[in-house]
Enzyme design. Structure first.
Site, mmCIF file in Angstrom:
data_model
loop_
_atom_site.group_PDB
_atom_site.id
_atom_site.type_symbol
_atom_site.label_atom_id
_atom_site.label_comp_id
_atom_site.label_asym_id
_atom_site.label_seq_id
_atom_site.Cartn_x
_atom_site.Cartn_y
_atom_site.Cartn_z
ATOM 1 N N SER A 134 0.854 -1.196 0.000
ATOM 2 C CA SER A 134 0.000 0.000 0.000
ATOM 3 C C SER A 134 0.882 1.235 0.000
ATOM 4 O O SER A 134 2.026 1.195 0.482
ATOM 5 C CB SER A 134 -0.855 -0.017 1.273
ATOM 6 O OG SER A 134 -1.452 1.245 1.476
ATOM 7 N N TYR A 147 -1.781 0.010 10.205
ATOM 8 C CA TYR A 147 -1.799 -0.663 8.890
ATOM 9 C C TYR A 147 -0.539 -0.312 8.091
ATOM 10 O O TYR A 147 0.102 -1.191 7.493
ATOM 11 C CB TYR A 147 -3.056 -0.208 8.161
ATOM 12 C CG TYR A 147 -3.197 -0.616 6.723
ATOM 13 C CD1 TYR A 147 -3.762 -1.843 6.370
ATOM 14 C CD2 TYR A 147 -2.805 0.247 5.689
ATOM 15 C CE1 TYR A 147 -3.917 -2.203 5.031
ATOM 16 C CE2 TYR A 147 -2.965 -0.114 4.356
ATOM 17 C CZ TYR A 147 -3.515 -1.330 4.032
ATOM 18 O OH TYR A 147 -3.678 -1.684 2.709
#
Ligand SMILES: NC(=O)c1ccc[n+]([C@@H]2O[C@H](COP(=O)([O-])OP(=O)(O)OC[C@H]3O[C@@H](n4cnc5c(N)ncnc54)[C@H](OP(=O)(O)O)[C@@H]3O)[C@@H](O)[C@H]2O)c1
Length: 236
Positions: A134, A147
């Protein structure tokens, strides 16, 4: 016929990649926790073995590895299953540590554990590992510390794996924003209909599989822009 293990195949990017590879005649082993949704996702696809379960469960990982280890080896491991953690996203000052551990179990430990179980068949096939990352791994967005740090850990595992396993191709693949359940969880209550569908990102991932550029970190936007993969590599 090539074979791949894809985690998190019941929706979003994992489902889109599953349909693309099945359409090319690949044999696939896939998972997700929700058995019903997983079954629906693979309906009509040939040569797909669905094994419902949680990637953080060692017994489930063994089942996946058994099913994906074929005599010719394993061509592709896509570590796609992931969790965002608590939604709305908490600041690090308030981040519940048990939740952080759970995020790391899914996003970092499980992908490495699957590689460890599958190192031999992957090596036998001269295989490819795609660890789905990501932009939160490399950008410091407030709220994304749990995250994002897990994805940064996954990126570094991928980079070291590439150095240790020269017979494999090891990619950290950053798909960019996609209109999925995870993305909606990250932006609760917001209209995310302007985000691209996951299927639009699949050709970028398939370029890695087909062209096997040097191991590294790749962004879908670069791959889709037509940049030669060897030039689109490490982006940080
Ligand atoms: N969407 C975005 O904008 C975006 C941006 C950057 C990166 N990514 C990355 O892209 C990948 C795919 O995300 P997505 O947006 O497509 O997510 P998604 O639509 O929420 O789908 C996630 C998939 O993973 C499965 N899954 C989640 N936790 C699991 C677990 N512990 N064990 C087994 N399966 C599990 C889910 O099914 P169950 O819930 O039934 O288990 C589902 O099939 C992820 O690695 C994500 O971090 C997404």
């Amino acid at each position: 016929m090539p074979i791949a293990l894809i985690t998190g195949a019941s929706k979003g990017l994992g489902r889109a990649v599953t349909h693309a590879l099945a359409g090319r005649g690949w044999a696939l082993v896939v998972d997700a926790r929700g058995a019903q949704e997983l079954g629906t996702a693979i309906q009509g696809l040939a040569d797909v073995v669905a094994i419902p379960g949680d990637v953080t469960d060692p017994a489930h990982r063994l089942e996946l590895a058994d099913a994906a280890s074929r005599p010719g080896g394993l061509d592709l491991l896509v570590n796609n299953a992931s969790t965002l953690g608590t939604s709305p996203l908490p600041q690090l000052a308030d981040y519940p540590l048990d939740e952080l551990r759970a995020v790391y179990e899914t996003n970092v430990i499980a992908p490495l554990a699957l590689f460890q179980l599958l190192a031999e068949p992957l090596t036998n096939a001269g295989g490819t590992i795609v660890n789905v990352s990501s932009d939160a791994a490399v950008e410091a967005y407030p709220g994304w510390g749990g995250y994002g740090s897990a994805k940064a850990g996954l990126d570094q595992l991928t980079a070291v794996l590439a150095a240790e396993e020269p017979r494999l191709r090891c990619y950290a693949f950053d798909p960019g924003d996609m209109r999925t359940q995870m993305h909606q969880l990250a932006f609760p209550g917001e209209d995310i209909s302007d985000r691209p569908e996951p299927r639009t990102v699949v050709p970028a991932l398939l370029r890695l599989v087909d062209e096997r550029p040097p191991s590294g970190r790749y962004r879908a936007t670069d791959l889709l822009a037509g940049t030669r993969p060897s030039q689109a590599g490490v982006t940080r």
